[in-house]
Design an enzyme around this catalytic site. Structure first.
Site, mmCIF file in Angstrom:
data_model
loop_
_atom_site.group_PDB
_atom_site.id
_atom_site.type_symbol
_atom_site.label_atom_id
_atom_site.label_comp_id
_atom_site.label_asym_id
_atom_site.label_seq_id
_atom_site.Cartn_x
_atom_site.Cartn_y
_atom_site.Cartn_z
ATOM 1 N N SER A 199 0.849 -1.187 0.000
ATOM 2 C CA SER A 199 0.000 0.000 0.000
ATOM 3 C C SER A 199 0.882 1.232 0.000
ATOM 4 C CB SER A 199 -0.900 0.011 1.240
ATOM 5 O OG SER A 199 -1.548 1.261 1.395
ATOM 6 N N TYR B 196 -2.693 -1.316 10.412
ATOM 7 C CA TYR B 196 -2.795 -1.635 8.986
ATOM 8 C C TYR B 196 -1.586 -1.122 8.220
ATOM 9 C CZ TYR B 196 -4.159 -1.414 4.105
ATOM 10 O OH TYR B 196 -4.162 -1.534 2.733
#
Length: 261
Positions: free
Chosen positions: A143, A156
């Site tokens: 990400s 996360y």
């Protein structure tokens, strides 16, 4: 290499989001598929559509990869069917948005198990076979949040930082065995991520949102070219580069505004 035609790919998280795009892109190259995710029905529909459109072979494996030992069970099941995986797309994962202390620790640990532990185990299990054959490709999905600490997405973002770091290291390690490891870093993408994470989309984040197709295309293209990493989209590339020039406290403050944390 310009095409993966005739190969077999295992795509995790294949029931939604980027998984659907990876499946269609590879199927269009005449790649036979193994689709793996928890929900069988969406994968069966996808499999039927891909068989009809592209005339390829598609296997569906319903499995919760966050369950301890699940990657090994998936590998053993495919071995029993004499299925050789040439391309591993480690796409399964999800996010959690919110205050760390207010998020049930069981949910955080489940996310960590899927995003890091299952990904690592799958990469080891299938990568070992690829290294023995001296041929194979592995795509890890990280990400843009992997490049900095993100309040509101603390755990996360940390899992994706792990994916980026391990992916770049394995790119160099596996190259000696004839295996390509590429890490894809998407920015905000129009998938079901926000709903699953319990997040709201700020106006600024909406402006930066990419459609899933070009994100998946950038990942598959980079894998074909043997790249170590790829950041999808020019604005996201610029954002990652800017982290080299700004203090970490400023990075966190900026992400708070963008992500609505």
């Amino acid at each position: 290499m310009r095409s993966f035609a005739g190969k077999r790919a295992l795509i995790t998280g294949a029931s939604s989001g980027l998984g659907l795009e990876f499946a269609d892109l590879l199927a269009a190259q005449k790649v036979n598929l193994v689709l793996a995710a928890r929900r069988r029905e969406p994968m069966e529909r996808l499999a039927a559509d891909l068989r009809r459109k592209y005339g390829i072979d598609v296997l569906v494996e319903s499995i919760d990869l966050a369950s301890p030992g699940a990657p090994g069970r998936l590998k053993s099941g495919l071995d029993a069917k004499s299925v050789t995986v040439d391309i591993l797309v480690n796409n399964a994962g999800y996010g959690l948005h919110g205050d760390f202390l207010e998020t049930p620790i069981e949910r955080t640990l489940d996310m960590m198990q899927l995003n890091m532990t299952a990904l690592t185990e799958l990469t080891h299990l299938f990568g070992r076979d690829m290294a023995t054959r001296r041929s194979g490709h592995i795509l890890l999905v990280a990400s843009l949040l992997a490049f900095q600490a993100v309040p509101g997405y603390a755990a996360y973002a940390a899992t994706k930082a792990y994916v980026l770091a391990v992916g770049e290291a394995l790119h160099d390690e596996f190259r000696a065995h004839g295996v390509v490891v590429t890490t894809l870093c998407p920015g905000h993408t129009a998938t079901g991520f926000d709903a699953a994470a319990g997040a709201t989309i700020t106006p600024l984040l909406r402006l930066l949102t990419m459609k899933p197709r070009p994100v998946a295309e950038s990942g598959i293209g980079a894998l074909l070219r043997g790249k170590a990493t790829v950041i999808a989209g020019l604005p996201n590339k610029m954002a990652a580069f800017s982290n080299r020039l700004t203090p970490r406290a400023m990075q966190r403050a900026t992400l708070r505004r963008i992500m609505g944390s």
